[in-house]
Design a protein around this motif. Structure first.
Motif, PDB file in Angstrom:
ATOM      1  N   GLU A   1       0.816  -1.218   0.000  1.00 48.75           N
ATOM      2  CA  GLU A   1       0.000   0.000   0.000  1.00 48.75           C
ATOM      3  C   GLU A   1       0.850   1.270   0.000  1.00 48.75           C
ATOM      4  N   THR A   2       1.789   1.315  -0.949  1.00 48.15           N
ATOM      5  CA  THR A   2       2.697   2.455  -1.038  1.00 48.15           C
ATOM      6  C   THR A   2       2.721   3.091  -2.429  1.00 48.15           C
ATOM      7  N   VAL A   3       1.670   2.910  -3.200  1.00 51.35           N
ATOM      8  CA  VAL A   3       1.594   3.504  -4.538  1.00 51.35           C
ATOM      9  C   VAL A   3       1.721   5.034  -4.451  1.00 51.35           C
ATOM     10  N   ALA A   4       1.209   5.611  -3.394  1.00 50.91           N
ATOM     11  CA  ALA A   4       1.250   7.075  -3.234  1.00 50.91           C
ATOM     12  C   ALA A   4       2.673   7.601  -3.076  1.00 50.91           C
ATOM     13  N   LEU A   5       3.634   6.720  -2.816  1.00 47.82           N
ATOM     14  CA  LEU A   5       5.022   7.160  -2.622  1.00 47.82           C
ATOM     15  C   LEU A   5       5.835   7.222  -3.913  1.00 47.82           C
ATOM     16  N   LEU A   6       5.210   6.967  -5.050  1.00 43.59           N
ATOM     17  CA  LEU A   6       5.931   6.948  -6.322  1.00 43.59           C
ATOM     18  C   LEU A   6       6.704   8.233  -6.588  1.00 43.59           C
ATOM     19  N   ASP A   7       6.085   9.383  -6.353  1.00 45.80           N
ATOM     20  CA  ASP A   7       6.762  10.659  -6.602  1.00 45.80           C
ATOM     21  C   ASP A   7       8.018  10.776  -5.744  1.00 45.80           C
ATOM     22  N   ASP A   8       7.884  10.433  -4.468  1.00 47.19           N
ATOM     23  CA  ASP A   8       9.013  10.516  -3.557  1.00 47.19           C
ATOM     24  C   ASP A   8      10.101   9.503  -3.923  1.00 47.19           C
ATOM     25  N   MET A   9       9.694   8.339  -4.419  1.00 49.77           N
ATOM     26  CA  MET A   9      10.670   7.332  -4.826  1.00 49.77           C
ATOM     27  C   MET A   9      11.489   7.826  -6.017  1.00 49.77           C
ATOM     28  N   LYS A  10      10.830   8.488  -6.946  1.00 49.76           N
ATOM     29  CA  LYS A  10      11.550   9.021  -8.105  1.00 49.76           C
ATOM     30  C   LYS A  10      12.584  10.042  -7.650  1.00 49.76           C
ATOM     31  N   THR A  11      12.184  10.931  -6.754  1.00 53.77           N
ATOM     32  CA  THR A  11      13.103  11.939  -6.229  1.00 53.77           C
ATOM     33  C   THR A  11      14.251  11.257  -5.478  1.00 53.77           C
ATOM     34  N   GLY A  12      13.924  10.258  -4.669  1.00 52.68           N
ATOM     35  CA  GLY A  12      14.948   9.537  -3.917  1.00 52.68           C
ATOM     36  C   GLY A  12      15.914   8.788  -4.817  1.00 52.68           C
ATOM     37  N   LEU A  13      15.396   8.216  -5.888  1.00 52.94           N
ATOM     38  CA  LEU A  13      16.242   7.482  -6.829  1.00 52.94           C
ATOM     39  C   LEU A  13      17.190   8.438  -7.540  1.00 52.94           C
ATOM     40  N   GLN A  14      16.689   9.599  -7.912  1.00 48.56           N
ATOM     41  CA  GLN A  14      17.544  10.603  -8.549  1.00 48.56           C
ATOM     42  C   GLN A  14      18.641  11.060  -7.582  1.00 48.56           C
ATOM     43  N   ALA A  15      18.284  11.268  -6.320  1.00 51.50           N
ATOM     44  CA  ALA A  15      19.264  11.696  -5.317  1.00 51.50           C
ATOM     45  C   ALA A  15      20.331  10.614  -5.110  1.00 51.50           C
ATOM     46  N   GLU A  16      19.901   9.350  -5.076  1.00 51.76           N
ATOM     47  CA  GLU A  16      20.851   8.244  -4.911  1.00 51.76           C
ATOM     48  C   GLU A  16      21.798   8.166  -6.109  1.00 51.76           C
ATOM     49  N   LYS A  17      21.258   8.320  -7.286  1.00 45.57           N
ATOM     50  CA  LYS A  17      22.078   8.287  -8.499  1.00 45.57           C
ATOM     51  C   LYS A  17      23.086   9.430  -8.485  1.00 45.57           C
ATOM     52  N   ASP A  18      22.623  10.622  -8.111  1.00 47.51           N
ATOM     53  CA  ASP A  18      23.515  11.785  -8.037  1.00 47.51           C
ATOM     54  C   ASP A  18      24.636  11.541  -7.031  1.00 47.51           C
ATOM     55  N   LYS A  19      24.284  10.966  -5.887  1.00 43.74           N
ATOM     56  CA  LYS A  19      25.271  10.704  -4.835  1.00 43.74           C
ATOM     57  C   LYS A  19      26.327   9.713  -5.325  1.00 43.74           C
ATOM     58  N   ARG A  20      25.878   8.638  -5.933  1.00 42.56           N
ATOM     59  CA  ARG A  20      26.813   7.613  -6.398  1.00 42.56           C
ATOM     60  C   ARG A  20      27.679   8.092  -7.558  1.00 42.56           C
ATOM     61  N   GLU A  21      27.138   8.993  -8.360  1.00 43.08           N
ATOM     62  CA  GLU A  21      27.897   9.509  -9.508  1.00 43.08           C
ATOM     63  C   GLU A  21      28.605  10.820  -9.178  1.00 43.08           C
ATOM     64  N   ARG A  22      28.581  11.193  -7.887  1.00 42.57           N
ATOM     65  CA  ARG A  22      29.220  12.416  -7.399  1.00 42.57           C
ATOM     66  C   ARG A  22      28.765  13.655  -8.179  1.00 42.57           C
ATOM     67  N   ARG A  23      27.463  13.761  -8.335  1.00 42.11           N
ATOM     68  CA  ARG A  23      26.867  14.890  -9.036  1.00 42.11           C
ATOM     69  C   ARG A  23      26.136  15.757  -8.015  1.00 42.11           C
ATOM     70  N   ILE A  24      26.303  17.062  -8.118  1.00 39.42           N
ATOM     71  CA  ILE A  24      25.579  17.967  -7.233  1.00 39.42           C
ATOM     72  C   ILE A  24      24.679  18.872  -8.057  1.00 39.42           C
ATOM     73  N   THR A  25      23.620  19.319  -7.417  1.00 35.83           N
ATOM     74  CA  THR A  25      22.728  20.298  -8.035  1.00 35.83           C
ATOM     75  C   THR A  25      22.911  21.605  -7.282  1.00 35.83           C
ATOM     76  N   ILE A  26      23.263  22.622  -8.024  1.00 36.18           N
ATOM     77  CA  ILE A  26      23.456  23.947  -7.444  1.00 36.18           C
ATOM     78  C   ILE A  26      22.237  24.785  -7.787  1.00 36.18           C
ATOM     79  N   ARG A  27      21.557  25.257  -6.756  1.00 39.06           N
ATOM     80  CA  ARG A  27      20.427  26.165  -6.947  1.00 39.06           C
ATOM     81  C   ARG A  27      20.957  27.578  -6.778  1.00 39.06           C
ATOM     82  N   LEU A  28      20.868  28.335  -7.839  1.00 39.09           N
ATOM     83  CA  LEU A  28      21.370  29.704  -7.827  1.00 39.09           C
ATOM     84  C   LEU A  28      20.207  30.654  -8.044  1.00 39.09           C
ATOM     85  N   SER A  29      19.964  31.499  -7.047  1.00 40.31           N
ATOM     86  CA  SER A  29      18.934  32.541  -7.152  1.00 40.31           C
ATOM     87  C   SER A  29      19.664  33.871  -7.225  1.00 40.31           C
TER      88      SER A  29
END
Length: 169
Positions: A74-102
């Motif tokens: 019963e975790t279908v509602a977590l799909l959005d968060d899983m996608k974000t988490g998977l992207q973060a894990e991939k970034d971490k393993r590939e040593r990629r950072i996201t810089i937010r510049l305002s």
């Protein structure tokens, strides 16, 4: 946040199974295009057997295993968060950072290159992704955000810092 505790094992499993963010995005797109389908899969009143039959009929074979697991727990509602988490894990393993510049005024190419060099060193990153946004409310200067770290070199930030200092006295 409780959701992060639920997401973490899924992100680890998704990573180990080689599931990509694009796969999750495809599933999310199917659910976005069919809001009733999403409601049925997330509704606790609908039996697991009925949800399982819906998954078997509607989704491509490649996604059925994942969706059956999400239905079971019963975790279908977590799909959005899983996608974000998977992207973060991939970034971490590939040593990629996201810089937010305002900024109020965009920095020059040279200034941006200098920021990138410094932040790559600070965070031991091999690759950088920039997210830029014009924010007139900063009044001047810029605001950098990376991995929970924030560097506020904006006029507004300096003004607020001065104000806090004066209030403490």
């Amino acid at each position: 946040m409780r959701r992060n505790g639920k997401i973490s094992p899924y992100v680890k499993a998704l990573w180990e199974l080689g599931i990509e963010e694009t796969d999750l995005e495809d599933i999310r797109e199917i659910l976005r295009e069919n809001p009733k389908l999403k409601k049925v899969l997330e509704d606790p009143r609908v039996s697991r057997q009925d949800k399982s039959r819906v998954v078997d009929r509607v989704f491509p074979e490649a996604y059925k295993g994942l969706l059956q697991t999400l239905v079971k727990y019963e975790t279908v509602a977590l799909l959005d968060d899983m996608k974000t988490g998977l992207q973060a894990e991939k970034d971490k393993r590939e040593r990629r950072i996201t810089i937010r510049l305002s900024y109020v005024t965009p920095p020059s190419v040279q200034e941006k290159d200098q920021m990138e060099i410094l932040l790559k060193q600070k965070f031991a990153a091999s690759e950088v992704r920039w997210l830029e946004e014009e924010k007139p409310e900063l009044l001047g200067g810029f605001l950098l955000q990376v991995n929970g770290w924030e560097y506020d070199y904006s006029t507004r930030g300096r003004w607020l810092e001065l104000k806090r200092g004066l209030i403490r006295r």
